[in-house]
Design a protein around this motif. Structure first.
Motif, short mmCIF file in Angstrom:
data_model
loop_
_atom_site.label_atom_id
_atom_site.label_comp_id
_atom_site.label_asym_id
_atom_site.label_seq_id
_atom_site.Cartn_x
_atom_site.Cartn_y
_atom_site.Cartn_z
N LEU A 74 46.17 11.14 2.28
CA LEU A 74 45.27 10.09 2.16
C LEU A 74 44.65 9.84 3.69
O LEU A 74 43.47 9.38 3.72
N PHE A 75 45.41 9.86 4.76
CA PHE A 75 44.90 9.43 5.91
C PHE A 75 43.88 10.69 6.35
O PHE A 75 42.94 10.43 6.97
N GLY A 76 44.04 11.84 5.96
CA GLY A 76 43.23 12.76 6.17
C GLY A 76 41.99 12.56 5.47
O GLY A 76 40.69 12.69 6.02
N ILE A 77 41.97 12.16 4.33
CA ILE A 77 40.73 11.71 3.52
C ILE A 77 39.95 10.54 4.41
O ILE A 77 38.94 10.27 4.36
N PHE A 78 40.67 9.59 4.82
CA PHE A 78 40.27 8.51 5.80
C PHE A 78 39.73 9.02 6.94
O PHE A 78 38.65 8.52 7.36
N VAL A 79 40.13 10.00 7.55
CA VAL A 79 39.61 10.59 8.93
C VAL A 79 38.26 11.15 8.50
O VAL A 79 37.32 11.13 9.18
N MET A 80 38.37 11.94 7.29
CA MET A 80 37.13 12.67 6.80
C MET A 80 35.87 11.50 6.58
O MET A 80 34.79 11.80 7.14
N LEU A 81 36.23 10.42 6.15
CA LEU A 81 35.30 9.31 5.82
C LEU A 81 35.01 8.51 6.85
O LEU A 81 33.83 7.79 7.09
N GLY A 82 35.89 8.56 7.78
CA GLY A 82 35.59 7.62 9.07
C GLY A 82 36.16 6.30 8.70
O GLY A 82 35.58 5.25 9.07
N TYR A 85 39.24 4.74 11.36
CA TYR A 85 39.53 6.10 11.86
C TYR A 85 40.91 6.29 12.82
O TYR A 85 41.52 7.05 12.76
N ARG A 86 40.71 5.45 13.82
CA ARG A 86 41.70 5.34 14.92
C ARG A 86 43.25 5.25 14.28
O ARG A 86 44.00 6.16 14.75
N PHE A 87 43.20 4.24 13.52
CA PHE A 87 44.62 4.19 12.70
C PHE A 87 44.96 5.37 12.03
O PHE A 87 46.22 5.92 12.06
N SER A 88 44.08 5.74 11.19
CA SER A 88 44.29 7.06 10.37
C SER A 88 44.58 8.35 10.96
O SER A 88 45.57 9.09 10.75
N ILE A 89 43.99 8.67 12.10
CA ILE A 89 44.09 9.79 13.01
C ILE A 89 45.44 9.63 13.69
O ILE A 89 46.07 10.69 13.65
N THR A 93 48.68 12.10 13.23
CA THR A 93 49.25 12.76 14.15
C THR A 93 50.83 12.48 14.20
O THR A 93 51.48 13.35 14.54
N LEU A 94 51.13 11.44 14.10
CA LEU A 94 52.62 10.86 14.36
C LEU A 94 53.41 11.50 13.11
O LEU A 94 54.58 12.26 13.36
N LEU A 95 52.83 11.55 11.90
CA LEU A 95 53.51 12.24 10.66
C LEU A 95 53.79 13.75 10.89
O LEU A 95 54.85 14.23 10.44
N TRP A 96 52.52 14.12 11.45
CA TRP A 96 52.53 15.83 11.24
C TRP A 96 53.71 16.28 12.45
O TRP A 96 54.24 17.15 12.13
#
Length: 441
Positions: A74-82, A85-89, A93-96
């Motif tokens: 879901l965070f990846g989709i948020f990154v794609m949509l912008g 953005y900062r929170f999502s990416i 990053t922390l989860l991965w």
């Protein structure tokens, strides 16, 4: 230097890359669920081979890791949509990174590369155009970015490809031995399985792999060869995707190419509705000097980590010391066997460890590597210490490198309960490389 780093350039490549990157990392997370990777790697195992020192990172109980990876997607989709953005990416990053450090059974250099790319995406202004954030906050919108964004990504990818090429300069790769072993497991493939067993294919893979990794970045940078090497890249990465089935990374590698083509071309091809920035203005940020220090430190680490095995008194192909995070991708094949026995010092009795009670079939491969041996030993020590039973632990581990005769990896008479782990230097409880491996460090 300030002009080189902080000159403003059109941000079309970054905007396009953000969309592709967000989609790909969402597919990576959700694909890990759908393909059973999460189940096999993080849910079924009773014991996790985490990176040493990160024992506190353990899989969530029950089906928690399904929700964990679902949220990452879901965070990846948020990154794609912008969107946010900062929170999502940063969250992705922390989860991965936590998953990466949580387990080594499915270690892949590409997973480490994704961490580096995620950090890159955390610090770049990728959401300033064609994003939900920019639509909701017009003051955020921008059609330009600092030039260091392009330089950073290209330099990082150049390092990855160059070290991957240099690592292939060893006998078993250059004479086709390892490519042949690699292709034997693909003989059942429809249509191409028999073709992949041809000796000329093995040698082609060996030398095309070396040349492609060594030359792809320079040839993408040169305008005259850019289009040709791009289409060669398409063939190379699709071949890797079909034959080796390595997830999103062939497609991520193709996504990188948006930073090599002219910004005018990327703007005209993908973002016709976006005004093109062509002012070449230089804006030095307040934190500019500190950012330069960050760049120096970042790339110093990137250049030094892959060569650290040369400073360890061992052959990296045999001991694996210095192998990870070094772009040593698909270079060798290891097989072998491992058995562990425990001597109860109270009773004097010896019993063999039933590995199936502790490890999955895939996890047993970790027992052919020194850190895996050490970690499993520590697991056994703790189990018996909790029962207040003093023990000695012995193991018979034989390892075969690239189809050679299996050789002893550690001394069967060594009490493994006494060994320590040296993270940055050679672990001298590993037996020296066999005579059949006469090359390399």
């Amino acid at each position: 230097m300030n002009e080189l780093l902080f000159k403003r350039v059109d941000n079309s490549p970054l905007v396009v890359f953000r969309v592709l990157f967000g989609l790909l990392i969402a597919l990576e997370a959700w694909g890990a669920i759908l393909t059973g990777w999460v189940r096999r790697t993080l849910i079924e195992p009773q014991f996790t081979f985490n990176f040493i020192g990160f024992d506190f990172l353990q899989p969530l109980p029950g089906n928690g890791m399904y929700f964990y990876f679902g949220l990452m997607g879901l965070f990846g989709i948020f990154v794609m949509l912008g969107f946010k953005y900062r929170f999502s990416i940063i969250a992705y990053t922390l989860l991965w990174t936590s998953v990466y450090l949580m387990q080594k059974t499915s270690y892949n250099n590409h997973y480490y590369l994704l961490i580096l790319l995620l950090i890159f995406m955390c610090i770049v202004p990728a959401h300033r155009y064609f994003s939900v954030d920019a639509k909701r906050s017009p003051g955020l919108k921008s059609i330009s970015m600092p030039n260091w964004v392009v330089l950073f990504l290209i330099a990082q990818i150049w390092i990855v490809y160059t070290y991957a090429s240099l690592a292939k300069f060893y006998p078993d790769w250059m004479d086709g031995t390892f490519p042949e072993l690699l292709m034997k497991g693909k003989a059942h493939y429809w249509l191409i399985g028999d073709l992949l067993q041809e000796p000329w294919i093995h040698m082609s893979i060996a030398y095309f792999g070396i040349l492609f990794d060594l030359l792809v970045v320079p040839l993408l940078l040169w305008k005259r060869t850019r289009v040709v090497i791009f289409w060669i890249s398409v063939f190379f990465h699709l071949f890797n995707s079909i034959v080796f089935q390595i997830g999103i990374f062939p497609y991520m590698s193709l996504a990188f190419t948006v930073f090599f083509f002219s910004k005018e071309y990327i703007n005209r091809t993908f973002l016709k509705f976006k005004p093109f920035y062509n002012n070449a203005e230089t804006k030095i940020p307040k934190l500019g000097p500190y950012f330069k220090v960050f760049l120096v430190l970042w790339f110093a680490i990137q250049l030094l980590l892959p060569v650290r095995h040369h400073f360890i008194q061992s052959n990296v192909f045999w001991t694996e010391e210095g192998h990870r995070m070094s772009w040593r991708m698909m270079l060798r094949s290891k097989s072998g066997s491992a058995s562990f026995r425990i001597k109860n010092l109270n009773t004097g009795k010896t019993e063999y460890v039933k590995l199936d009670n502790y490890l999955t079939t895939k996890q047993k491969r970790n027992l052919l590597k020194p850190d895996g041996i050490y970690q499993f030993t520590q697991k056994l020590k703790k189990e018996y210490a909790d029962k207040d039973i003093p023990i000695e632990i012995y193991a018979r581990v034989k390892v075969s490198l690239n189809g050679r005769k299996p050789e002893l990896f550690i001394d069967p008479q060594l009490d493994l309960a006494t060994i320590e782990w040296n993270y940055f230097t050679h672990n001298d409880w590993i037996l020296p490389q066999p005579e059949s491996i006469s090359w390399g460090r």
